[in-house]
Design a protein around this motif. Structure first.
Motif, mmCIF file in Angstrom:
data_model
loop_
_atom_site.group_PDB
_atom_site.id
_atom_site.type_symbol
_atom_site.label_atom_id
_atom_site.label_comp_id
_atom_site.label_asym_id
_atom_site.label_seq_id
_atom_site.Cartn_x
_atom_site.Cartn_y
_atom_site.Cartn_z
ATOM 1 N N ALA A 78 72.635 -22.169 143.250
ATOM 2 C CA ALA A 78 71.554 -22.997 142.695
ATOM 3 C C ALA A 78 72.077 -24.178 141.888
ATOM 4 O O ALA A 78 71.292 -25.029 141.464
ATOM 5 N N MET A 79 73.381 -24.238 141.673
ATOM 6 C CA MET A 79 73.971 -25.287 140.844
ATOM 7 C C MET A 79 74.400 -26.486 141.681
ATOM 8 O O MET A 79 74.788 -26.339 142.842
ATOM 9 N N ALA A 80 74.327 -27.653 141.070
ATOM 10 C CA ALA A 80 74.787 -28.877 141.726
ATOM 11 C C ALA A 80 76.313 -28.923 141.689
ATOM 12 O O ALA A 80 76.943 -28.314 140.823
ATOM 13 N N PRO A 81 76.943 -29.640 142.621
ATOM 14 C CA PRO A 81 78.396 -29.802 142.564
ATOM 15 C C PRO A 81 78.836 -30.370 141.211
ATOM 16 O O PRO A 81 78.220 -31.290 140.687
ATOM 17 N N GLY A 82 79.891 -29.782 140.642
ATOM 18 C CA GLY A 82 80.378 -30.224 139.344
ATOM 19 C C GLY A 82 79.655 -29.627 138.156
ATOM 20 O O GLY A 82 80.001 -29.928 137.005
ATOM 21 N N ALA A 83 78.668 -28.776 138.385
ATOM 22 C CA ALA A 83 77.902 -28.167 137.299
ATOM 23 C C ALA A 83 78.765 -27.177 136.522
ATOM 24 O O ALA A 83 79.769 -26.651 137.022
ATOM 25 N N ILE A 84 78.338 -26.905 135.290
ATOM 26 C CA ILE A 84 79.118 -26.106 134.344
ATOM 27 C C ILE A 84 78.343 -24.860 133.933
ATOM 28 O O ILE A 84 77.140 -24.914 133.670
ATOM 29 N N LEU A 85 79.043 -23.723 133.867
ATOM 30 C CA LEU A 85 78.509 -22.478 133.313
ATOM 31 C C LEU A 85 79.404 -22.054 132.168
ATOM 32 O O LEU A 85 80.633 -22.089 132.286
ATOM 33 N N THR A 86 78.811 -21.662 131.040
ATOM 34 C CA THR A 86 79.593 -21.107 129.936
ATOM 35 C C THR A 86 79.031 -19.751 129.529
ATOM 36 O O THR A 86 77.848 -19.467 129.691
ATOM 37 N N SER A 87 79.924 -18.917 128.988
ATOM 38 C CA SER A 87 79.554 -17.600 128.489
ATOM 39 C C SER A 87 80.472 -17.225 127.340
ATOM 40 O O SER A 87 81.639 -17.618 127.306
ATOM 41 N N TYR A 88 79.932 -16.454 126.405
ATOM 42 C CA TYR A 88 80.734 -15.920 125.316
ATOM 43 C C TYR A 88 81.728 -14.878 125.811
ATOM 44 O O TYR A 88 82.709 -14.555 125.128
ATOM 45 N N CYS A 89 81.502 -14.323 127.000
ATOM 46 C CA CYS A 89 82.330 -13.235 127.541
ATOM 47 C C CYS A 89 83.489 -13.817 128.344
ATOM 48 O O CYS A 89 83.264 -14.489 129.360
ATOM 49 N N ALA A 90 84.712 -13.526 127.904
ATOM 50 C CA ALA A 90 85.901 -14.064 128.577
ATOM 51 C C ALA A 90 86.724 -12.958 129.242
ATOM 52 O O ALA A 90 87.909 -13.142 129.521
ATOM 53 N N LYS A 91 86.115 -11.821 129.531
ATOM 54 C CA LYS A 91 86.840 -10.707 130.139
ATOM 55 C C LYS A 91 87.422 -11.114 131.494
ATOM 56 O O LYS A 91 86.805 -11.843 132.261
ATOM 57 N N GLY A 92 88.620 -10.605 131.780
ATOM 58 C CA GLY A 92 89.276 -10.928 133.041
ATOM 59 C C GLY A 92 88.460 -10.527 134.256
ATOM 60 O O GLY A 92 88.449 -11.232 135.268
ATOM 61 N N SER A 93 87.752 -9.411 134.183
ATOM 62 C CA SER A 93 86.956 -8.953 135.327
ATOM 63 C C SER A 93 85.823 -9.921 135.626
ATOM 64 O O SER A 93 85.502 -10.169 136.799
ATOM 65 N N ILE A 94 85.216 -10.495 134.593
ATOM 66 C CA ILE A 94 84.132 -11.462 134.792
ATOM 67 C C ILE A 94 84.694 -12.771 135.325
ATOM 68 O O ILE A 94 84.115 -13.395 136.230
ATOM 69 N N ARG A 95 85.827 -13.188 134.815
ATOM 70 C CA ARG A 95 86.464 -14.417 135.307
ATOM 71 C C ARG A 95 86.794 -14.292 136.791
ATOM 72 O O ARG A 95 86.582 -15.225 137.571
ATOM 73 N N ARG A 96 87.271 -13.123 137.218
ATOM 74 C CA ARG A 96 87.605 -12.933 138.640
ATOM 75 C C ARG A 96 86.353 -12.941 139.516
ATOM 76 O O ARG A 96 86.381 -13.460 140.636
ATOM 77 N N LEU A 97 85.256 -12.385 139.014
ATOM 78 C CA LEU A 97 84.003 -12.425 139.775
ATOM 79 C C LEU A 97 83.547 -13.869 139.979
ATOM 80 O O LEU A 97 83.108 -14.247 141.081
ATOM 81 N N LEU A 98 83.642 -14.677 138.940
ATOM 82 C CA LEU A 98 83.267 -16.089 139.045
ATOM 83 C C LEU A 98 84.160 -16.822 140.039
ATOM 84 O O LEU A 98 83.687 -17.634 140.849
ATOM 85 N N GLN A 99 85.432 -16.523 140.020
ATOM 86 C CA GLN A 99 86.345 -17.136 140.983
ATOM 87 C C GLN A 99 86.031 -16.700 142.398
ATOM 88 O O GLN A 99 86.126 -17.502 143.337
ATOM 89 N N ASN A 100 85.632 -15.454 142.572
ATOM 90 C CA ASN A 100 85.327 -14.932 143.902
ATOM 91 C C ASN A 100 84.199 -15.688 144.580
ATOM 92 O O ASN A 100 84.174 -15.818 145.812
#
Length: 223
Positions: free
Chosen positions: A175-197
């Motif tokens: 649903a995001m436009a190219p170049g759009a940004i998401l931020t979260s207070y949660c920096a857990k490695g498992s969440i970062r890997r899901l976002l990369q996936n």
């Protein structure tokens, strides 16, 4: 659900939800966290590239703090902002009023306006900020399109795991436009890997003063 108002370290307040044993904002500073994680690291970051309009999607309207801060910032910066926020369990109006009495005066007008705004209709909070409060389930709703900024402010993965699954991040990514940004207070490695996936480019950033050591920012690839 039982909710209690609690003061945080920077003088602003948050809510404690007993059934989840979870706070709506950081007890180390609700206002400080919101300003850093969402306004500075997301909205302002995107505004550096595009100053004529921004479309924001917030996961969890909660107390309305993030929306109020964004409304004030959009007015100050004179940048048109359309703001969509989904909330499965809207707070009672009397509780929102009680929170308002304890918020910092600088944002009281915006805080009052966003919390009194009608649900499921577009409401102009000021000349630069239009609010859409959506009473729905993120898991099943149809998201707005061409989103520029996402505030991912769900309860912690340990408390609300269904909100942190790969299909949720894929849905938001799409649903995001190219170049759009998401931020979260949660920096857990498992969440970062899901976002990369699902196709995000991720980075860990310093957390707010006196708060979490790191936060997470993810950017949708421009290609």
């Amino acid at each position: 659900m039982n909710l209690n108002i609690e003061k945080t370290a920077d003088g602003s307040v948050t809510l404690y939800r007993e059934d989840l044993d979870e706070h709506y904002h950081s007890v180390k500073g609700a206002l400080t966290e919101s300003l850093h994680v969402y306004i500075d690291m997301a909205w302002r970051k995107f505004a550096e590239r595009q100053r004529y309009s921004i479309r924001v999607f917030e996961v969890g309207f909660g107390t309305g703090l993030n929306a109020a801060l964004t409304a004030k910032t959009a007015l100050d910066e004179k940048i048109k902002t359309e703001y969509f926020a989904v909330e499965l369990h809207p707070l009672p109006s009397e509780l929102s009023s009680a929170l308002l009495d304890r918020q910092l005066l600088e944002y009281a007008g915006e805080y009052r306006s966003v919390n009194s705004a009608q649900w499921n209709v577009a409401v102009d909070i000021n000349p630069y900020f239009t609010l859409h409060k959506i009473s729905a389930d993120l898991l099943t709703m149809i998201l707005p399109t061409e989103i520029n900024v996402v505030y991912f402010d769900a309860f912690a993965p340990e408390k609300q795991p269904e909100m942190w699954e790969e299909q949720i991040f894929q849905k938001i990514h799409d649903a995001m436009a190219p170049g759009a940004i998401l931020t979260s207070y949660c920096a857990k490695g498992s969440i970062r890997r899901l976002l990369q996936n699902v196709g995000f480019i991720t980075e860990r950033l310093p957390g707010p003063p006196g708060g979490k050591r790191e936060i997470l920012r993810a950017t949708r690839n421009v290609s």
